[in-house]
Design a protein around this motif. Structure first.
Motif, PDB file in Angstrom:
ATOM      1  N   ARG A 202       1.200  -1.196  -0.201  1.00 19.74           N
ATOM      2  CA  ARG A 202      -0.052   0.402   0.225  1.00 19.74           C
ATOM      3  C   ARG A 202       0.460   1.097   0.189  1.00 19.74           C
ATOM      4  O   ARG A 202       2.328   0.882   0.210  1.00 19.74           O
ATOM      5  N   THR A 203       0.328   2.464  -0.362  1.00 22.61           N
ATOM      6  CA  THR A 203       1.040   3.651  -0.753  1.00 22.61           C
ATOM      7  C   THR A 203       0.486   4.406   0.260  1.00 22.61           C
ATOM      8  O   THR A 203      -1.152   4.535  -0.567  1.00 22.61           O
ATOM      9  N   TRP A 204       0.328   5.761   0.719  1.00 25.16           N
ATOM     10  CA  TRP A 204      -0.092   6.430   1.450  1.00 25.16           C
ATOM     11  C   TRP A 204       0.454   7.933   1.223  1.00 25.16           C
ATOM     12  O   TRP A 204       1.823   8.028   0.919  1.00 25.16           O
ATOM     13  N   ILE A 205      -0.996   8.861   1.698  1.00 24.64           N
ATOM     14  CA  ILE A 205      -0.589  10.319   0.769  1.00 24.64           C
ATOM     15  C   ILE A 205      -0.934  10.841   1.778  1.00 24.64           C
ATOM     16  O   ILE A 205      -1.846  10.844   2.245  1.00 24.64           O
ATOM     17  N   ALA A 206       0.018  11.604   2.649  1.00 26.54           N
ATOM     18  CA  ALA A 206      -0.462  13.141   3.406  1.00 26.54           C
ATOM     19  C   ALA A 206      -0.906  14.243   2.670  1.00 26.54           C
ATOM     20  O   ALA A 206       0.172  14.766   2.079  1.00 26.54           O
ATOM     21  N   GLU A 207      -2.166  14.896   2.556  1.00 26.35           N
ATOM     22  CA  GLU A 207      -2.502  15.938   2.202  1.00 26.35           C
ATOM     23  C   GLU A 207      -3.197  17.088   3.166  1.00 26.35           C
ATOM     24  O   GLU A 207      -3.606  16.524   4.280  1.00 26.35           O
ATOM     25  N   ARG A 211      -3.589  19.629  -1.125  1.00 24.54           N
ATOM     26  CA  ARG A 211      -1.948  19.450  -1.740  1.00 24.54           C
ATOM     27  C   ARG A 211      -1.020  18.320  -1.076  1.00 24.54           C
ATOM     28  O   ARG A 211      -1.142  18.289   0.537  1.00 24.54           O
ATOM     29  N   PRO A 212      -0.544  16.998  -2.073  1.00 21.85           N
ATOM     30  CA  PRO A 212       0.266  16.602  -0.797  1.00 21.85           C
ATOM     31  C   PRO A 212       0.994  16.602  -0.320  1.00 21.85           C
ATOM     32  O   PRO A 212       2.173  17.950  -0.962  1.00 21.85           O
ATOM     33  N   VAL A 213       1.607  16.948   1.148  1.00 19.97           N
ATOM     34  CA  VAL A 213       2.935  17.154   1.774  1.00 19.97           C
ATOM     35  C   VAL A 213       3.372  15.934   2.485  1.00 19.97           C
ATOM     36  O   VAL A 213       4.269  16.271   3.031  1.00 19.97           O
ATOM     37  N   GLY A 214       3.299  14.765   1.923  1.00 23.49           N
ATOM     38  CA  GLY A 214       3.964  13.537   2.761  1.00 23.49           C
ATOM     39  C   GLY A 214       3.685  11.759   1.738  1.00 23.49           C
ATOM     40  O   GLY A 214       2.728  12.133   0.960  1.00 23.49           O
ATOM     41  N   CYS A 215       4.581  11.438   2.060  1.00 27.57           N
ATOM     42  CA  CYS A 215       4.314   9.970   1.724  1.00 27.57           C
ATOM     43  C   CYS A 215       5.822   8.747   1.652  1.00 27.57           C
ATOM     44  O   CYS A 215       5.708   9.045   2.988  1.00 27.57           O
ATOM     45  N   VAL A 216       4.941   7.684   1.814  1.00 28.72           N
ATOM     46  CA  VAL A 216       5.385   6.779   2.616  1.00 28.72           C
ATOM     47  C   VAL A 216       4.252   5.216   1.609  1.00 28.72           C
ATOM     48  O   VAL A 216       3.681   5.407   0.929  1.00 28.72           O
ATOM     49  N   MET A 217       5.719   4.228   1.478  1.00 33.69           N
ATOM     50  CA  MET A 217       4.708   2.807   0.711  1.00 33.69           C
ATOM     51  C   MET A 217       5.582   1.717   1.437  1.00 33.69           C
ATOM     52  O   MET A 217       6.442   1.521   2.646  1.00 33.69           O
ATOM     53  N   VAL A 218       4.331   0.503   1.624  1.00 36.25           N
ATOM     54  CA  VAL A 218       5.198  -0.232   1.932  1.00 36.25           C
ATOM     55  C   VAL A 218       4.930  -1.451   0.987  1.00 36.25           C
ATOM     56  O   VAL A 218       3.711  -1.818   0.016  1.00 36.25           O
ATOM     57  N   VAL A 219       5.529  -2.627   1.125  1.00 34.03           N
ATOM     58  CA  VAL A 219       5.592  -3.326   0.110  1.00 34.03           C
ATOM     59  C   VAL A 219       6.220  -4.980   0.643  1.00 34.03           C
ATOM     60  O   VAL A 219       7.022  -4.691   1.531  1.00 34.03           O
ATOM     61  N   ARG A 220       5.561  -5.912   0.047  1.00 43.27           N
ATOM     62  CA  ARG A 220       6.391  -6.899   0.014  1.00 43.27           C
ATOM     63  C   ARG A 220       8.059  -7.601   0.339  1.00 43.27           C
ATOM     64  O   ARG A 220       8.631  -6.840  -1.080  1.00 43.27           O
TER      65      ARG A 220
END
Length: 312
Positions: A202-207, A211-220
């Motif tokens: 999953r990926t998250w966008i902090a808004e 407007r987007p001001v942050g992000c993070v991603m989790v993968v296998r």
């Protein structure tokens, strides 16, 4: 002054009709009320929150919110338990059924707004976007952003490209990274976009303020039972609002619910603020090694969070 008040009231009536705000119960938010839908939205974008925080963020009467949460609990949408930070409070989290309901409401909202935008000519859309930003800027002038103004959401079209662009620009400006880093981020994002399992990745966008001001991603990860945290970023003008902490918290909560045994990540020792966030969430440094990458001499670090040994 009277003219200004009348202008605003007239606009409010106009826009209410445009977005169909008088028909929530029969279309967009059915079978939930607008307020119930707002509660679901907040819970979906804050993986772990307290009932008191919800009440403050949404300006709801305590009794009214309690009735909504009781209904949600009876319907299997939420679970409540003791707060991790204050035993006097009650935490509220969405169940799988609750996340599905919130996702459906979000999808309906996107479709509705998308249908409205379809009626706007392409050449008029920049003017509309500027007008909306102007309203937010003028009416919000003088008020500093608050942590509760930030929402975590799924990426929308264009957000993955934003992740690549902002990572490249920020790391170049703050640490002198060259184009090799942009290439690495682009490959990570492209792999995710082309083939990811939404149940395990999953990926998250902090808004903030639209407007987007942050992000993070989790993968296998390649290691069995391991999830990998990637591309944590917070814009400089949005730091200090706890966004990085919320993004990492979202990854950890998701990894637990998805059944991972551990979360791993690779970073560099110069990223001191990010390391402090990882440590607060229980990550432990397991290895480090000097290397030259992205045009810089760096010390790479491997961090690990044992989900089985670390309490929720």
């Amino acid at each position: 002054m009277a003219m200004t008040v009348q202008d605003i009231r007239s606009f409010n009536r106009f826009y209410t009709n445009v977005i169909g705000a008088l028909d929530y119960g029969r279309h967009l938010y059915a079978p939930y009320t607008l307020t119930e839908s707002r509660v679901l939205y907040e819970l979906a974008h804050a993986p772990r929150t307290d009932a008191a925080d919800l009440r403050t963020q949404l300006h709801l009467d305590a009794g009214y919110l309690s009735r909504i949460l009781n209904k949600f609990e009876e319907d299997g949408l939420v679970e409540r338990g003791p707060s991790e930070t204050d035993p006097r409070r009650r935490s509220v989290t969405l169940t799988e059924r609750g996340r599905e309901a919130a996702a459906l409401l979000d999808e309906r909202a996107r479709e509705t707004v998308g249908a409205m935008l379809d009626t706007v000519r392409a050449e008029d859309r920049p003017r509309l976007a500027d007008a909306l930003r102007t309203v937010r800027t003028i009416l919000g002038e003088g008020r500093a952003p608050r942590p509760e103004d930030v929402v975590l959401r799924e990426p929308a079209p264009g957000d993955l490209g934003w992740i690549v662009q902002r990572n490249a620009a920020l790391y170049a400006a703050e640490y002198g990274f060259n184009l090799d880093y942009e290439g690495l981020v682009a490959r990570i994002v492209a792999e995710y976009a082309e083939d990811h399992d939404p149940h395990l990745e999953r990926t998250w966008i902090a808004e903030l303020d639209g407007r987007p001001v942050g992000c993070v991603m989790v993968v296998r990860d390649d290691a069995p039972g391991a999830a990998r945290l990637r591309l944590l970023l917070v814009e400089p003008d949005a730091r200090g609002l706890g966004i990085g902490d919320r993004l990492v918290g979202a990854v950890v909560a998701f990894a637990r619910e998805a059944g991972y045994r551990e979360v791993v990540l690779w970073t560099n020792d110069i990223l001191a603020a990010a390391r402090r966030i990882y440590q607060r969430h229980g990550f432990v440094l397991v290895a480090e090694k000097p290397h030259r990458s992205f045009g810089q001499d760096l010390v790479g670090q491997d961090w690990r969070l044992d989900l089985l040994a670390t309490p929720e």
